[in-house]
Design a protein around this motif. Structure first.
Motif, PDB file in Angstrom:
ATOM      1  N   MET A  57       0.840  -1.190   0.000  1.00  0.00           N
ATOM      2  CA  MET A  57       0.000   0.000   0.000  1.00  0.00           C
ATOM      3  C   MET A  57       0.881   1.248   0.000  1.00  0.00           C
ATOM      4  O   MET A  57       2.052   1.206   0.395  1.00  0.00           O
ATOM      5  CB  MET A  57      -0.938   0.007   1.214  1.00  0.00           C
ATOM      6  N   ILE A  58       0.296   2.347  -0.438  1.00  0.00           N
ATOM      7  CA  ILE A  58       1.024   3.605  -0.550  1.00  0.00           C
ATOM      8  C   ILE A  58       0.314   4.645   0.311  1.00  0.00           C
ATOM      9  O   ILE A  58      -0.834   5.012   0.048  1.00  0.00           O
ATOM     10  CB  ILE A  58       1.101   4.069  -2.010  1.00  0.00           C
ATOM     11  N   GLY A 115      -3.188   9.854   4.794  1.00  0.00           N
ATOM     12  CA  GLY A 115      -3.923   9.491   3.593  1.00  0.00           C
ATOM     13  C   GLY A 115      -3.369   8.223   2.990  1.00  0.00           C
ATOM     14  O   GLY A 115      -2.326   7.708   3.411  1.00  0.00           O
ATOM     15  N   VAL A 116      -4.063   7.702   1.998  1.00  0.00           N
ATOM     16  CA  VAL A 116      -3.642   6.512   1.272  1.00  0.00           C
ATOM     17  C   VAL A 116      -4.040   6.687  -0.181  1.00  0.00           C
ATOM     18  O   VAL A 116      -5.044   7.347  -0.491  1.00  0.00           O
ATOM     19  CB  VAL A 116      -4.266   5.238   1.891  1.00  0.00           C
ATOM     20  N   PRO A 125       7.445  11.557  -1.534  1.00  0.00           N
ATOM     21  CA  PRO A 125       6.090  11.875  -1.081  1.00  0.00           C
ATOM     22  C   PRO A 125       5.350  10.747  -0.359  1.00  0.00           C
ATOM     23  O   PRO A 125       4.460  11.003   0.429  1.00  0.00           O
ATOM     24  CB  PRO A 125       5.370  12.199  -2.396  1.00  0.00           C
ATOM     25  N   TRP A 126       5.756   9.492  -0.631  1.00  0.00           N
ATOM     26  CA  TRP A 126       4.956   8.382  -0.134  1.00  0.00           C
ATOM     27  C   TRP A 126       5.719   7.561   0.899  1.00  0.00           C
ATOM     28  O   TRP A 126       6.954   7.543   0.944  1.00  0.00           O
ATOM     29  CB  TRP A 126       4.556   7.447  -1.276  1.00  0.00           C
ATOM     30  N   ASP A 135       5.672  -4.879   0.663  1.00  0.00           N
ATOM     31  CA  ASP A 135       5.068  -5.746  -0.348  1.00  0.00           C
ATOM     32  C   ASP A 135       4.866  -5.022  -1.668  1.00  0.00           C
ATOM     33  O   ASP A 135       4.845  -5.649  -2.737  1.00  0.00           O
ATOM     34  CB  ASP A 135       3.742  -6.320   0.162  1.00  0.00           C
ATOM     35  N   ALA A 136       4.735  -3.707  -1.622  1.00  0.00           N
ATOM     36  CA  ALA A 136       4.564  -2.920  -2.843  1.00  0.00           C
ATOM     37  C   ALA A 136       5.902  -2.495  -3.449  1.00  0.00           C
ATOM     38  O   ALA A 136       5.955  -2.104  -4.614  1.00  0.00           O
ATOM     39  CB  ALA A 136       3.711  -1.687  -2.568  1.00  0.00           C
TER      40      ALA A 136
END
Length: 276
Positions: free
Chosen positions: A1-2, A15-16, A178-179, A184-185
């Motif tokens: 996930m980001i 946020g996501v 930024p993230w 896993d991603a």
């Protein structure tokens, strides 16, 4: 996930990103991407969350960072660039957390700065407390990865008495984000491409495959020196192409723009200003 944090400085919300890259508001699920939350990041369908309207400022992806730990001379080709032998163990220094800023915020050169420089680095965000962990266990303590630009003032760092800290810790000298991307991603963290462009010209190109000490080694090594807590961030060193290593050297000036990228982790775009 980001994951991401958005909003004005000091008022960021969690946020996501959804599958279309749109920012969703996570503040109804967790208060922030900080502390204990990082040990158990929410696994939630982003489509169930409200869209964030407009184009808010993106802040650092981690709040309440306790320690910003940096590793020096950790790429074989960067060590060659600056003319030093590969270190026998990780070179460790600390950078003030007050240097952290968002990935699109201006970088301000402090009064008296002569030799501002850039360093694209893979940032490792600790999610679970780590003390005396082995290399085999180390990555289980990582919440995810981000980009850190270890901005430096080389005259302060190298030409004034004392330690590197004074050339590393000026306000805005650690654009982050930024993230925050979960492992896993990311995939193989030792196979990521890094780059930095200055005013549209490529300065740095590298790969984490050229690290002298792997992420797992660094986390294990540091955990034997100090307890790593959730929210601590480790900047793991830079590939070649820093301004100090160019012939002739090239240093930051007002009006420059740094664009920093790591594969899968997004892009920073930092304008350079003089601190008034």
């Amino acid at each position: 996930m980001i994951f991401a944090r958005f909003g004005e400085t000091g008022q960021e919300k969690p946020g996501v990103l959804d599958d279309q890259g749109r920012l969703r508001d996570l503040s109804g699920v967790v208060p922030d991407l900080a502390g204990a939350v990082l040990a158990d990041l929410p696994r939630i369908d982003p489509e169930s969350l409200p869209l964030v309207a407009g184009t808010p400022r993106i802040g650092p992806p981690v709040g309440q960072v306790g320690k910003l730990i940096c590793i020096g001379l950790n790429y074989t080709d960067h060590a060659e660039e600056v003319g030093v032998a590969a270190p026998p163990e990780p070179v460790v220094f600390l950078k003030a957390t007050s240097a952290i800023c968002g990935p699109q915020d201006p970088v301000y050169l402090p009064r008296g700065a002569e030799k501002g420089d850039w360093e694209v680095e893979l940032g490792v965000v600790i999610g679970r407390r780590a003390k005396y962990v082995t290399e085999a266990e180390a990555l289980d303590h990582v919440a995810g990865y981000t980009i850190v630009n270890d901005v430096s003032e080389r005259a302060f760092q190298m030409e004034r008495a004392g330690q590197w800290t004074k050339g590393k810790s000026c306000d805005t000298f650690a654009p982050m984000g930024p993230w925050l991307v979960t492992a896993d991603a990311v995939g193989d963290v030792q196979a990521l491409d890094l780059s930095l462009d200055l005013n549209g010209a490529r300065m740095q190109t590298g790969t984490t495959a050229r690290m002298i000490f792997s992420v797992a080694h660094i986390v294990a090594y540091l955990s034997a020196l100090m307890t790593l807590e959730p929210g601590d961030v480790i900047a793991t060193g830079t590939p070649p192409g820093v301004g100090m290593g160019r012939k002739p050297p090239r240093y930051l000036t007002e009006g420059d723009e740094m664009v920093v990228r790591i594969s899968g982790l997004g892009e920073q775009r930092s304008p350079v200003r003089r601190d008034p």
